[in-house]
Design a protein around this motif. Structure first.
Motif, PDB file in Angstrom:
ATOM      1  N   ARG A  62      63.471  34.574 -54.881  1.00  0.00           N
ATOM      2  CA  ARG A  62      63.726  35.642 -53.894  1.00  0.00           C
ATOM      3  C   ARG A  62      64.749  36.649 -54.445  1.00  0.00           C
ATOM      4  N   ALA A  63      64.483  37.112 -55.627  1.00  0.00           N
ATOM      5  CA  ALA A  63      65.446  37.920 -56.368  1.00  0.00           C
ATOM      6  C   ALA A  63      65.671  39.282 -55.723  1.00  0.00           C
ATOM      7  N   HIS A  64      66.887  39.745 -55.864  1.00  0.00           N
ATOM      8  CA  HIS A  64      67.269  41.082 -55.400  1.00  0.00           C
ATOM      9  C   HIS A  64      67.937  41.805 -56.560  1.00  0.00           C
ATOM     10  N   ALA A  65      67.462  42.995 -56.849  1.00  0.00           N
ATOM     11  CA  ALA A  65      67.982  43.750 -57.993  1.00  0.00           C
ATOM     12  C   ALA A  65      68.628  45.044 -57.525  1.00  0.00           C
ATOM     13  N   GLN A  66      69.817  45.320 -58.061  1.00  0.00           N
ATOM     14  CA  GLN A  66      70.511  46.572 -57.807  1.00  0.00           C
ATOM     15  C   GLN A  66      70.655  47.345 -59.114  1.00  0.00           C
ATOM     16  N   GLY A  67      70.703  48.667 -58.985  1.00  0.00           N
ATOM     17  CA  GLY A  67      70.869  49.514 -60.164  1.00  0.00           C
ATOM     18  C   GLY A  67      69.574  49.769 -60.909  1.00  0.00           C
ATOM     19  N   ILE A  68      68.443  49.665 -60.218  1.00  0.00           N
ATOM     20  CA  ILE A  68      67.145  49.907 -60.865  1.00  0.00           C
ATOM     21  C   ILE A  68      67.083  51.304 -61.476  1.00  0.00           C
ATOM     22  N   GLU A  69      67.803  52.242 -60.864  1.00  0.00           N
ATOM     23  CA  GLU A  69      67.800  53.614 -61.378  1.00  0.00           C
ATOM     24  C   GLU A  69      68.419  53.712 -62.767  1.00  0.00           C
ATOM     25  N   ASN A  70      69.122  52.667 -63.195  1.00  0.00           N
ATOM     26  CA  ASN A  70      69.733  52.668 -64.521  1.00  0.00           C
ATOM     27  C   ASN A  70      68.795  52.175 -65.622  1.00  0.00           C
ATOM     28  N   ILE A  94      64.845  38.798 -65.148  1.00  0.00           N
ATOM     29  CA  ILE A  94      65.182  40.143 -65.637  1.00  0.00           C
ATOM     30  C   ILE A  94      63.916  40.893 -66.034  1.00  0.00           C
ATOM     31  N   GLY A  95      63.043  40.221 -66.791  1.00  0.00           N
ATOM     32  CA  GLY A  95      61.793  40.863 -67.200  1.00  0.00           C
ATOM     33  C   GLY A  95      60.933  41.255 -66.014  1.00  0.00           C
ATOM     34  N   SER A  96      60.921  40.403 -64.979  1.00  0.00           N
ATOM     35  CA  SER A  96      60.146  40.711 -63.772  1.00  0.00           C
ATOM     36  C   SER A  96      60.691  41.944 -63.066  1.00  0.00           C
ATOM     37  N   ALA A  97      62.015  42.035 -62.970  1.00  0.00           N
ATOM     38  CA  ALA A  97      62.615  43.192 -62.302  1.00  0.00           C
ATOM     39  C   ALA A  97      62.265  44.487 -63.022  1.00  0.00           C
ATOM     40  N   VAL A  98      62.346  44.469 -64.355  1.00  0.00           N
ATOM     41  CA  VAL A  98      62.061  45.677 -65.133  1.00  0.00           C
ATOM     42  C   VAL A  98      60.583  46.037 -65.059  1.00  0.00           C
ATOM     43  N   PHE A  99      59.731  45.047 -64.862  1.00  0.00           N
ATOM     44  CA  PHE A  99      58.289  45.279 -64.761  1.00  0.00           C
ATOM     45  C   PHE A  99      57.882  45.692 -63.342  1.00  0.00           C
ATOM     46  N   LEU A 100      58.467  45.088 -62.319  1.00  0.00           N
ATOM     47  CA  LEU A 100      58.000  45.270 -60.948  1.00  0.00           C
ATOM     48  C   LEU A 100      58.717  46.355 -60.162  1.00  0.00           C
ATOM     49  N   ILE A 187      72.790  50.747 -74.437  1.00  0.00           N
ATOM     50  CA  ILE A 187      72.894  49.380 -73.927  1.00  0.00           C
ATOM     51  C   ILE A 187      72.995  49.430 -72.410  1.00  0.00           C
ATOM     52  N   VAL A 188      72.102  48.716 -71.743  1.00  0.00           N
ATOM     53  CA  VAL A 188      72.187  48.569 -70.287  1.00  0.00           C
ATOM     54  C   VAL A 188      72.738  47.173 -69.999  1.00  0.00           C
ATOM     55  N   PRO A 189      73.975  47.079 -69.491  1.00  0.00           N
ATOM     56  CA  PRO A 189      74.530  45.764 -69.174  1.00  0.00           C
ATOM     57  C   PRO A 189      73.881  45.192 -67.922  1.00  0.00           C
ATOM     58  N   VAL A 190      73.627  43.898 -67.934  1.00  0.00           N
ATOM     59  CA  VAL A 190      72.967  43.235 -66.805  1.00  0.00           C
ATOM     60  C   VAL A 190      73.783  42.004 -66.421  1.00  0.00           C
ATOM     61  N   ALA A 191      74.136  41.908 -65.136  1.00  0.00           N
ATOM     62  CA  ALA A 191      74.818  40.725 -64.618  1.00  0.00           C
ATOM     63  C   ALA A 191      73.827  39.907 -63.803  1.00  0.00           C
ATOM     64  N   VAL A 192      73.772  38.613 -64.078  1.00  0.00           N
ATOM     65  CA  VAL A 192      72.842  37.705 -63.398  1.00  0.00           C
ATOM     66  C   VAL A 192      73.657  36.722 -62.564  1.00  0.00           C
ATOM     67  N   ILE A 193      73.392  36.712 -61.266  1.00  0.00           N
ATOM     68  CA  ILE A 193      74.030  35.783 -60.342  1.00  0.00           C
ATOM     69  C   ILE A 193      72.967  34.823 -59.825  1.00  0.00           C
ATOM     70  N   GLY A 194      73.216  33.540 -59.923  1.00  0.00           N
ATOM     71  CA  GLY A 194      72.271  32.547 -59.417  1.00  0.00           C
ATOM     72  C   GLY A 194      71.851  31.531 -60.444  1.00  0.00           C
ATOM     73  N   ALA A 195      71.710  31.961 -61.698  1.00  0.00           N
ATOM     74  CA  ALA A 195      71.193  31.064 -62.727  1.00  0.00           C
ATOM     75  C   ALA A 195      72.135  29.894 -62.997  1.00  0.00           C
ATOM     76  N   GLU A 196      73.435  30.107 -62.818  1.00  0.00           N
ATOM     77  CA  GLU A 196      74.389  29.033 -63.105  1.00  0.00           C
ATOM     78  C   GLU A 196      74.165  27.819 -62.205  1.00  0.00           C
ATOM     79  N   GLU A 197      73.637  28.053 -60.996  1.00  0.00           N
ATOM     80  CA  GLU A 197      73.444  26.964 -60.042  1.00  0.00           C
ATOM     81  C   GLU A 197      72.025  26.414 -60.012  1.00  0.00           C
ATOM     82  N   GLN A 198      71.112  27.005 -60.794  1.00  0.00           N
ATOM     83  CA  GLN A 198      69.714  26.574 -60.706  1.00  0.00           C
ATOM     84  C   GLN A 198      69.492  25.180 -61.281  1.00  0.00           C
ATOM     85  N   ALA A 199      70.367  24.743 -62.185  1.00  0.00           N
ATOM     86  CA  ALA A 199      70.216  23.414 -62.790  1.00  0.00           C
ATOM     87  C   ALA A 199      71.565  22.930 -63.295  1.00  0.00           C
TER      88      ALA A 199
END
Length: 282
Positions: A62-70, A94-100, A187-199
């Motif tokens: 249920r991903a939510h992405a911000q900064g798509i305009e970047n 990340i790949g899904s967000a950039v594609f979708l 370089i587009v910096p990307v912060a990922v929140i959620g992956a640390e708790e997935q496993a």
């Protein structure tokens, strides 16, 4: 010798963010008469992979992405992100967000760890889906073709760190910065929140060494290996593009200052995301 064409599709229709077929046709793909690019990518395989990735992106995490305009609609770019989660679902998201998400879909070419091609079937599948072994030469060739590249400068250190150090960035390698300077790639910096708790896992280093892998994680629930991640909610933050100038052959000290600037930007976005997050699962 194959005839290499550059196929430019139409922009994905507005309102059709999840029309995978239309977005696949809108991708800019170099391919020969057999339907493959020089690294083995195949558009039909990409479409199949995108449908699977869409499930994880939209419904499982249920991903939510911000900064798509970047996200640049075209041209070479390096997406630089924090890395965690034992298995590379962060790369899938990340790949899904950039594609979708953007009006113009883009295919992210991830630089995968060197041990991945040694896993049965992984080398074949990853190449068909557009992912390549993370060597400087591969990255250089793709940037020269104005591709979008995803790199995790923490490398195996990111996915191997203990749960107690979650969201604390490991040291960045400098290879991505040398390539950004050499190829004049933003370089587009990307912060990922959620992956640390997935496993949340414990790493058995002795077993990892036996198999030649960077880590061998064990999770505290069946099947005790992180094959199935927990359904955490992912949050992505795409920062404004960063551009750097300088000599790619500078010594490490000079490049380290630039790499730290990217690291600090990502760490700041991580702190922002953690403050905004209400719960791990929603």
């Amino acid at each position: 010798m194959g005839v290499v064409d550059r196929l430019r599709g139409k922009r994905a229709p507005r309102g059709g963010r999840d029309d995978v077929a239309a977005r696949s046709r809108a991708l800019v793909v170099r391919q020969n008469e057999y339907g493959f690019d020089p690294f083995g990518l195949n558009r039909d395989n990409v479409q199949t992979a995108a449908k699977v990735a869409r499930f994880f992106y939209r419904y499982y995490f249920r991903a939510h992405a911000q900064g798509i305009e970047n996200i640049p609609p075209a041209g070479r770019v390096l997406f630089v992100a924090n890395h965690s989660g034992q298995l590379p679902f962060d790369g899938v998201v990340i790949g899904s967000a950039v594609f979708l998400e953007p009006p113009q879909p883009r295919l992210v070419r991830s630089m995968v760890e060197h041990f991945v091609p040694t896993v049965p079937f992984a080398s074949y599948l990853f190449s068909r889906f557009g992912q390549v072994t993370g060597t400087p030469e591969n990255c250089r060739r793709l940037l020269a073709e104005d591709e979008a590249i995803l790199v995790f400068p923490e490398g195996a250190r990111g996915i191997s760190k203990p749960f107690s150090k979650r969201y604390q960035l490991a040291d960045f390698g400098l290879g991505f910065m040398r390539l950004a300077l050499e190829m004049r790639a933003p370089i587009v910096p990307v912060a990922v929140i959620g992956a640390e708790e997935q496993a949340p896992a414990m790493n058995l280093k002795s077993v990892a060494t036996l198999f030649g892998a960077p880590s061998f994680p064990i999770v505290p629930y069946p099947p005790f290996v992180p094959v199935v991640p927990l359904p955490v909610k992912y949050r992505l933050y795409f920062g404004e593009p960063m551009t750097f100038t300088g000599d790619p052959d500078d010594d490490d000290e000079a490049l380290d200052e630039k790499a730290r600037a990217v690291k600090h930007r990502i760490q700041s976005m991580i702190h922002l995301g953690l403050r905004e997050r209400k719960h791990v699962f929603w």
